[in-house]
Design an enzyme around this catalytic site. Structure first.
Site, PDB file in Angstrom:
ATOM      1  N   SER A 227       0.842  -1.191   0.000  1.00 16.13           N
ATOM      2  CA  SER A 227       0.000   0.000   0.000  1.00 16.13           C
ATOM      3  C   SER A 227       0.884   1.252   0.000  1.00 16.13           C
ATOM      4  CB  SER A 227      -0.943  -0.057   1.204  1.00 16.13           C
ATOM      5  OG  SER A 227      -1.988   0.864   1.074  1.00 16.13           O
ATOM      6  N   ASP A 453      -8.783  -4.470  -5.978  1.00 14.11           N
ATOM      7  CA  ASP A 453      -8.306  -3.683  -4.837  1.00 14.11           C
ATOM      8  C   ASP A 453      -9.098  -2.383  -4.718  1.00 14.11           C
ATOM      9  OD1 ASP A 453      -6.733  -2.070  -3.025  1.00 14.11           O
ATOM     10  OD2 ASP A 453      -5.036  -3.402  -3.443  1.00 14.11           O
ATOM     11  N   HIS A 483      -7.457  -5.724  -0.556  1.00  7.29           N
ATOM     12  CA  HIS A 483      -6.337  -4.793  -0.620  1.00  7.29           C
ATOM     13  C   HIS A 483      -5.036  -5.591  -0.535  1.00  7.29           C
ATOM     14  CE1 HIS A 483      -4.264  -1.051  -0.362  1.00  7.29           C
ATOM     15  NE2 HIS A 483      -3.979  -1.108   0.918  1.00  7.29           N
TER      16      HIS A 483
END
Length: 514
Positions: A227, A453, A483
């Site tokens: 991320s 995602d 995610h």
């Protein structure tokens, strides 16, 4: 503002714990010491501080090995490397394979920005256990986070009120209240942490990582970024391309977008995840308890949120579930397919007037523990994002853009659009419209994108590959949900990532895992 448009990682571990029935300051040290020569003093890890999320000390690893913690001294201001220092909190588990095959340390950043790596690595440790065959696995609290000179803003009671407020104003009075509360939050950050705010940019954290690499004894930085950790990794590669070792970016932040473009992309991403949740629920053999069709599921959720706007329901005593908290909680559950069952149960209960599960989901995203204490993820998230991002958006600008955000997501559009005002009154100017990740001369970086995602939409992976430069980024696609990809336990993804990190085998560009 710590909602999905600003947070680039989910506190999934906190969610799991919640659903089951003193802040460290800066070390004002000065001197002419060579920080590359410092020796780390590794000791058994204490329990996480409240700024790291609290809880118990990490349990021993399978086989009895223990997690070890240390602190690394870094300059507070990298423009004055001989000036004051701060301490960066580190955690590691030593390699458990043949010592002769050890590669070095593998440094993790799990995202945020604002997430504590010292808390996250033990929580997710089993997911990465294979990598200990050849690496010491290492993570850290980036500067401004947790025990690394953690930024502080409002107190627990103030944060409770802040997160209960109406974050999607419907009239001038509600708009004024939201602007005032945002200004007060930002002023509180300056009041309590003004000395650190100019020094928490991603470029600062990247320089910390290069010092960390040297002190750990590695000629190259071997890295796993997830991320926001992909943005940090990209900035590191730009600054130190010749120091990049084997690196993986998973759940990839699009480095080419302005904050507004990123927010709009997230609106589309969370809407896609909601669509997928609704389709999944209604396509099963058994009856979907929250709707008769995918559209019915979404219509019922929208109706719930409209009711909560004027009439909240009981949440976690003594707080009520507001529209904002419910939207936040729904978004949190969409970060992982593993939590769709919690979303289903939470919606069922909310339709019957019980908002506890949705509020617990919201609490986990905001860093609130069951005892009412907050980690500093909200403060650190604001500090890093607002220091990184140059654009400042007015309320008038947001209102003009609402139709486009609503078209991208009828459910999340307003919520994410209004998050763009969060940096408007920030004390420190932002650095750039978007990060520079161009890294000519870097070793290959494996870039993993997930088609489902919600928080870092799939298109960002290709743009990261292009921005890194020719011969650097290698794209791998996972056709899945949630995610990130590696944590999904998809065997194809894990084999590709492990093959690169452990054996140096770069998968063919364009590989697709299903």
């Amino acid at each position: 503002m710590p909602n999905p448009a600003r947070l680039r990682a989910a506190a999934l571990t906190a969610t799991a714990l919640l659903l089951a029935p003193v802040l460290a300051g800066c070390a004002d040290e000065t001197g002419d010491e060579d920080l590359t020569e410092q020796k780390l003093s590794w000791k058994d890890c204490p329990a996480p501080s409240r700024s790291e999320g609290g809880g118990n000390a990490p349990s021993p690893l399978p086989g009895g090995d223990r997690w070890q913690c240390a602190t690394l001294k870094v300059p507070r201001d990298w423009a004055e490397p001989k000036g004051d220092t701060i301490k960066i909190a580190l955690i590691r588990a030593e390699a458990d394979g043949d010592a002769s095959r050890r590669i070095g340390s593998l440094v993790f950043n799990f995202g945020g920005p604002g997430g504590s790596g010292v808390s996250a690595l033990p929580a997710f440790g089993e997911d990465y256990a294979t990598l200990r065959a050849r690496y010491d696995v290492v993570s850290f609290d980036p500067r401004g986070v947790g025990r690394s000179a953690g930024v502080t803003c409002e107190n627990d009671q103030q944060l409770d009120a802040y997160f209960q407020q109406d974050m999607t104003p419907d009239d001038a009075a509600e708009r004024s209240t939201l602007l005032d509360n945002t200004e007060e939050f930002n002023a509180s950050c300056e009041e309590h942490s003004g000395r650190m705010l100019p020094h928490v940019r991603t470029t600062d954290a990247a320089r910390d990582m290069d010092l960390m690499r040297q002190v750990l004894g590695d000629t190259k930085l071997h890295y796993f970024g997830i991320s926001y950790g992909t943005e940090l990794g990209g900035v590191y590669a730009h600054l130190f391309p010749r120091h990049v070792g084997r690196a993986v970016f998973d759940a990839v932040v699009d480095p080419t977008q302005t904050p507004e473009q990123g927010a709009l992309g997230q609106a589309r991403g969370f809407q896609l995840a909601l669509d997928n949740f609704a389709e999944d629920c209604t396509s099963k053999a058994e009856e979907c308890p929250v709707g008769d069709s995918a559209q019915d599921v979404k219509d019922r959720i929208a109706a719930l949120l409209r009711r909560l706007d004027s009439k909240p329901i009981p949440g976690v005593f003594p707080r009520s579930l507001t529209q904002s908290a419910a939207t936040n909680g729904i978004a949190q559950a969409l970060y992982s397919k593993e939590f769709w069952e919690y979303l289903t149960e939470g919606l069922e209960q909310a339709y019957d007037g019980d908002g506890r599960i949705l509020m617990l989901l919201s609490d986990s995203l905001n860093g609130r523990s069951s005892n009412g204490e907050y980690s500093n993820i909200a403060a650190a998230n604001a500090a890093v994002n607002c220091s990184d991002d140059r654009p400042r958006y007015s309320a008038d600008h947001v209102e003009a853009r609402l139709p486009e955000f609503r078209a991208a997501s009828p459910l999340f559009g307003d919520f994410i659009a209004w998050s763009m005002i969060s940096c408007t009154d920030w004390a420190v100017p932002g650095a750039a419209d978007h990060p520079d990740v161009g890294a000519p001369g870097s070793a290959p970086i494996l870039v993993v994108g997930n088609t489902g995602d919600p928080a870092t939409p799939y298109e960002g992976a290709r743009r990261m590959v292009d921005a890194l430069g020719e011969g650097v980024g290698v794209e791998l696609t996972y056709r899945g949900q949630g995610h990130g990809a590696y944590g999904s336990k998809n065997k194809c993804v894990q084999a590709a990532v492990d093959g690169y990190l452990l054996d140096g085998k770069v998968p063919a560009a364009g590989t697709v895992c299903t």
